[in-house]
Design a protein around this motif. Sequence first.
Motif, PDB file in Angstrom:
ATOM      1  N   SER A   1       0.344  -1.510  -2.424  1.00  0.00           N
ATOM      2  CA  SER A   1       1.035  -2.192  -1.328  1.00  0.00           C
ATOM      3  C   SER A   1       2.374  -1.528  -1.032  1.00  0.00           C
ATOM      4  O   SER A   1       2.882  -1.619   0.082  1.00  0.00           O
ATOM      5  CB  SER A   1       1.280  -3.659  -1.696  1.00  0.00           C
ATOM      6  OG  SER A   1       2.158  -3.765  -2.814  1.00  0.00           O
TER       7      SER A   1
ATOM      8  N   HIS B   1       2.444   0.016   2.282  1.00  0.00           N
ATOM      9  CA  HIS B   1       1.048   0.359   2.526  1.00  0.00           C
ATOM     10  C   HIS B   1       0.849   1.871   2.641  1.00  0.00           C
ATOM     11  O   HIS B   1       0.420   2.384   3.680  1.00  0.00           O
ATOM     12  CB  HIS B   1       0.534  -0.333   3.797  1.00  0.00           C
ATOM     13  CG  HIS B   1       0.656  -1.821   3.738  1.00  0.00           C
ATOM     14  ND1 HIS B   1       1.547  -2.528   4.514  1.00  0.00           N
ATOM     15  CD2 HIS B   1       0.017  -2.744   2.973  1.00  0.00           C
ATOM     16  CE1 HIS B   1       1.438  -3.822   4.236  1.00  0.00           C
ATOM     17  NE2 HIS B   1       0.524  -3.970   3.306  1.00  0.00           N
TER      18      HIS B   1
ATOM     19  N   GLU C   1       0.741  -7.721  -3.173  1.00  0.00           N
ATOM     20  CA  GLU C   1       1.406  -7.882  -1.879  1.00  0.00           C
ATOM     21  C   GLU C   1       2.422  -9.014  -1.913  1.00  0.00           C
ATOM     22  O   GLU C   1       3.343  -9.052  -1.121  1.00  0.00           O
ATOM     23  CB  GLU C   1       0.353  -8.201  -0.805  1.00  0.00           C
ATOM     24  CG  GLU C   1      -0.664  -7.115  -0.585  1.00  0.00           C
ATOM     25  CD  GLU C   1      -0.269  -6.166   0.534  1.00  0.00           C
ATOM     26  OE1 GLU C   1       0.737  -6.437   1.184  1.00  0.00           O
ATOM     27  OE2 GLU C   1      -0.975  -5.170   0.732  1.00  0.00           O
TER      28      GLU C   1
ATOM     29  N   SER D   1       3.191  -7.447   2.391  1.00  0.00           N
ATOM     30  CA  SER D   1       2.124  -8.091   3.158  1.00  0.00           C
ATOM     31  C   SER D   1       2.539  -8.387   4.590  1.00  0.00           C
ATOM     32  O   SER D   1       1.699  -8.647   5.438  1.00  0.00           O
ATOM     33  CB  SER D   1       1.702  -9.389   2.460  1.00  0.00           C
ATOM     34  OG  SER D   1       2.779 -10.321   2.445  1.00  0.00           O
TER      35      SER D   1
END
Length: 320
Positions: free
Chosen positions: A175, A244, A274, A284
């Motif tokens: 993440s 990401h 996340e 996230s």
Amino acid sequence: MIKGRKSFIILVVIVLLSLPCLVSGASSESFSNALYAGQNKMYTIEVPCTATLELDGSMGSLFSLYAKKASSTWVPSPIHVINYADVSSMDAASSQQMHLDSGEWFVVVESRTGFSEFTLVINKECPMTTSCYGSPCYNMADCVPPAVYRDNVQSGFLNAGESKTFAYRLTGNRSYVEWVLSGSCDIGAPLMQSKSDVDLFVTKNCGPDFDLYVYSGCNPKYRPCMAVAADTGIGSNAYVGITHPDTENLYYVKVYGKRGSAQYTLTARSYLTEDMNIAGINPSKFEGCISSDINITAPDDLNITIPVPPTAYTIKAAEI
């Protein structure tokens, strides 16, 4: 009768199992002392999540309360804490209350009148976020900064105009990935839990000036590349974070000695989950890079003067 006894025993077992969990997330400590007017007393306090400080003095006393958050291993004097406090009481009074966030704090109690006794109580608490045996409870594990899933540490020495490039392969579904470059100001890489942590870290300047460039799928050692993120600010430290990250491409990270000569440490750190804030963002909810500059053409290894033997090279890809 037997059925009722079994139910009672089960209930007692559940209560006993729950008790350690219920008391594990909140704790307190207290200090008592006495001061003459103009005197002060400093305490070092570790706060895992949040803490409320309550100071109670004898009748007719006047106390001021000051707190400064630690930013290094240096221990300030009480006068420094008083003059440069991050949090302080507005007016002198016999009773004071103060709230502190997580971290190490230096707290100073100062007497403003006569000879007075006082008691300082520190109540530490963590959020009620987990459940044990079906009931909500405090859990001290929630107070610990998010665990580093995987990291890789490289170190070396750079003179002005020299650079070193490292390659990284991100495995699995990450993440967030960050590269923390520390020069002579810091030995290691602290956990960055907020933007203020990053700002405090990257503004340190202990002589050399290092820049940090990140490339995706392009090795700047062999051809000119466009950096996807960079930290080119003045200082010995630098920080770049990417939410990401692309797990298909190798990331190439260049440490460039802009001015001065010194040892450096480059820590690559990747996270899997996340649901956490890192450097003030939640992966996230956000896409992109955290850096001082975006899409910067870095000094190319092929176009700078490099001593012989060459000091610019790419290590074997490290998996993070």
